[in-house]
Design a protein around this motif. Structure first.
Motif, PDB file in Angstrom:
ATOM      1  N   SER A 153       0.847  -1.185   0.000  1.00  0.00           N
ATOM      2  CA  SER A 153       0.000   0.000   0.000  1.00  0.00           C
ATOM      3  C   SER A 153       0.891   1.245   0.000  1.00  0.00           C
ATOM      4  O   SER A 153       2.116   1.158   0.136  1.00  0.00           O
ATOM      5  CB  SER A 153      -0.916   0.016   1.222  1.00  0.00           C
ATOM      6  OG  SER A 153      -0.252   0.599   2.334  1.00  0.00           O
ATOM      7  N   PHE A 154       0.257   2.403  -0.105  1.00  0.00           N
ATOM      8  CA  PHE A 154       1.018   3.645  -0.033  1.00  0.00           C
ATOM      9  C   PHE A 154       1.516   3.918   1.391  1.00  0.00           C
ATOM     10  O   PHE A 154       2.396   4.758   1.581  1.00  0.00           O
ATOM     11  CB  PHE A 154       0.174   4.822  -0.534  1.00  0.00           C
ATOM     12  CG  PHE A 154       0.082   4.893  -2.035  1.00  0.00           C
ATOM     13  CD1 PHE A 154       1.178   5.280  -2.789  1.00  0.00           C
ATOM     14  CD2 PHE A 154      -1.090   4.562  -2.695  1.00  0.00           C
ATOM     15  CE1 PHE A 154       1.113   5.351  -4.165  1.00  0.00           C
ATOM     16  CE2 PHE A 154      -1.170   4.623  -4.081  1.00  0.00           C
ATOM     17  CZ  PHE A 154      -0.068   5.025  -4.818  1.00  0.00           C
ATOM     18  N   ASN A 155       0.950   3.207   2.373  1.00  0.00           N
ATOM     19  CA  ASN A 155       1.437   3.334   3.744  1.00  0.00           C
ATOM     20  C   ASN A 155       2.621   2.382   3.925  1.00  0.00           C
ATOM     21  O   ASN A 155       2.559   1.389   4.645  1.00  0.00           O
ATOM     22  CB  ASN A 155       0.329   3.023   4.749  1.00  0.00           C
ATOM     23  CG  ASN A 155       0.782   3.280   6.180  1.00  0.00           C
ATOM     24  OD1 ASN A 155       1.714   4.043   6.422  1.00  0.00           O
ATOM     25  ND2 ASN A 155       0.117   2.633   7.124  1.00  0.00           N
ATOM     26  N   TYR A 159       7.126   3.726  -0.524  1.00  0.00           N
ATOM     27  CA  TYR A 159       6.173   4.256  -1.496  1.00  0.00           C
ATOM     28  C   TYR A 159       5.329   5.420  -0.977  1.00  0.00           C
ATOM     29  O   TYR A 159       4.558   6.004  -1.728  1.00  0.00           O
ATOM     30  CB  TYR A 159       5.242   3.129  -1.957  1.00  0.00           C
ATOM     31  CG  TYR A 159       5.988   1.893  -2.383  1.00  0.00           C
ATOM     32  CD1 TYR A 159       6.998   1.964  -3.338  1.00  0.00           C
ATOM     33  CD2 TYR A 159       5.709   0.648  -1.818  1.00  0.00           C
ATOM     34  CE1 TYR A 159       7.712   0.827  -3.724  1.00  0.00           C
ATOM     35  CE2 TYR A 159       6.410  -0.490  -2.198  1.00  0.00           C
ATOM     36  CZ  TYR A 159       7.417  -0.387  -3.140  1.00  0.00           C
ATOM     37  OH  TYR A 159       8.113  -1.504  -3.512  1.00  0.00           O
ATOM     38  N   ARG A 160       5.474   5.774   0.293  1.00  0.00           N
ATOM     39  CA  ARG A 160       4.622   6.798   0.891  1.00  0.00           C
ATOM     40  C   ARG A 160       4.707   8.128   0.139  1.00  0.00           C
ATOM     41  O   ARG A 160       3.706   8.802  -0.067  1.00  0.00           O
ATOM     42  CB  ARG A 160       5.013   6.970   2.359  1.00  0.00           C
ATOM     43  CG  ARG A 160       3.948   7.567   3.236  1.00  0.00           C
ATOM     44  CD  ARG A 160       4.317   7.395   4.697  1.00  0.00           C
ATOM     45  NE  ARG A 160       4.134   6.012   5.143  1.00  0.00           N
ATOM     46  CZ  ARG A 160       5.044   5.320   5.806  1.00  0.00           C
ATOM     47  NH1 ARG A 160       6.203   5.857   6.116  1.00  0.00           N
ATOM     48  NH2 ARG A 160       4.787   4.073   6.179  1.00  0.00           N
ATOM     49  N   SER A 163       2.348   8.807  -3.110  1.00  0.00           N
ATOM     50  CA  SER A 163       0.895   8.670  -3.023  1.00  0.00           C
ATOM     51  C   SER A 163       0.153   9.647  -3.924  1.00  0.00           C
ATOM     52  O   SER A 163      -0.989   9.391  -4.319  1.00  0.00           O
ATOM     53  CB  SER A 163       0.432   8.839  -1.574  1.00  0.00           C
ATOM     54  OG  SER A 163       0.778  10.127  -1.096  1.00  0.00           O
ATOM     55  N   ARG A 164       0.760  10.777  -4.275  1.00  0.00           N
ATOM     56  CA  ARG A 164       0.108  11.757  -5.144  1.00  0.00           C
ATOM     57  C   ARG A 164       0.590  11.670  -6.596  1.00  0.00           C
ATOM     58  O   ARG A 164       0.161  12.448  -7.444  1.00  0.00           O
ATOM     59  CB  ARG A 164       0.337  13.176  -4.601  1.00  0.00           C
ATOM     60  CG  ARG A 164      -0.273  13.400  -3.231  1.00  0.00           C
ATOM     61  CD  ARG A 164      -0.070  14.831  -2.756  1.00  0.00           C
ATOM     62  NE  ARG A 164      -0.625  15.033  -1.431  1.00  0.00           N
ATOM     63  CZ  ARG A 164      -1.889  15.335  -1.192  1.00  0.00           C
ATOM     64  NH1 ARG A 164      -2.742  15.472  -2.182  1.00  0.00           N
ATOM     65  NH2 ARG A 164      -2.312  15.506   0.042  1.00  0.00           N
ATOM     66  N   SER A 191      -4.189   1.691  -2.931  1.00  0.00           N
ATOM     67  CA  SER A 191      -4.717   2.624  -1.925  1.00  0.00           C
ATOM     68  C   SER A 191      -5.483   1.902  -0.826  1.00  0.00           C
ATOM     69  O   SER A 191      -5.444   2.290   0.344  1.00  0.00           O
ATOM     70  CB  SER A 191      -5.641   3.651  -2.595  1.00  0.00           C
ATOM     71  OG  SER A 191      -4.923   4.442  -3.519  1.00  0.00           O
TER      72      SER A 191
END
Length: 229
Positions: A153-155, A159-160, A163-164, A191
């Motif tokens: 995930s983006f968390n 990869y944080r 996220s945009r 996401s």
């Protein structure tokens, strides 16, 4: 060269030039195998040892876990060096562990699989190639065979910051040199876990699981277990 091919080329060089490789089995896979997957294997017809394929087997740590659990284990990886490590250090059968690109080369095994695990690997495949690969898995699995796969995930510390960012037309994000691989890679990052349902829609869902591990920072992943029907 598409994004899947770039990723594959980079991983071949990573295994050739570094000591990167999975030395220990995935703790999440171990837990999900003994809590869920193991309980579904008896639904498969036939009185024999269950066959499991470790797709993207790396150094074979997950394969060793499955072998210790009593399964007949097979492995494929795009890296010849990773397969050599499995055979030499894991003492796996040379006919069961093969370096192959399943998107461009013939499926290497004659027997159908009862279980396919794809740990830390499917998120390097483009939309088109992932669909083709999952169709191949279905073709080479027995009826009621099981699939395990995971996605980040983006968390996630790697990869944080993306996220945009917008994914490429192939469904992957361009990730600059990461802490893990020290190569530019293209990665599928999700996401939320509802996206797993769509990605693996050709399998009958047994469960989609969300895990968060916290050491230096949170690392969130999604896990899918499904059945070939």
């Amino acid at each position: 060269m598409n994004k899947t091919e770039i990723n594959g080329q980079n991983w071949v060089s990573i295994y050739k030039e570094t000591s990167f490789g999975n030395k220990y089995p995935s703790s999440y896979l171990v837990s999900l195998y003994y809590r869920i997957i193991k309980n579904y294997l008896p639904k498969i017809e036939g009185n024999r040892k269950y066959r499991a394929l470790d797709f993207g087997c790396s150094f074979g740590a997950n394969a060793m876990m499955l072998r210790d659990a009593g399964l007949e284990v097979y492995g494929v990886d795009i890296s010849p060096d990773a397969i050599k490590y499995c055979i030499k250090n894991g003492k796996f059968d040379v006919e069961h562990f093969v370096s192959v690109n399943l998107l461009t080369e013939k499926w290497p095994f004659s027997k159908k699989m009862d279980l396919i695990i794809a740990s830390e690997v499917l998120y390097y495949f483009s939309d088109k190639d992932l669909k083709k690969l999952l169709d191949l898995f279905k073709t080479h699995m027995v009826s009621k065979g099981l699939l395990y796969a995971n996605m980040p995930s983006f968390n996630h510390p790697l990869y944080r910051e993306y996220s945009r960012k917008k994914a490429t037309s192939e469904g992957l994000l361009r990730i600059q040199k990461s802490q893990t691989a020290d190569r530019e890679l293209f990665v599928r990052v999700l996401s939320d876990k509802t996206e797993m349902k769509e990605i693996f829609s050709q399998f009958d869902e047994i469960g989609i699981f969300h895990t968060v591990e916290e050491f230096e920072s949170e690392t969130e992943e999604f896990h899918f277990i499904g059945m070939n029907i």
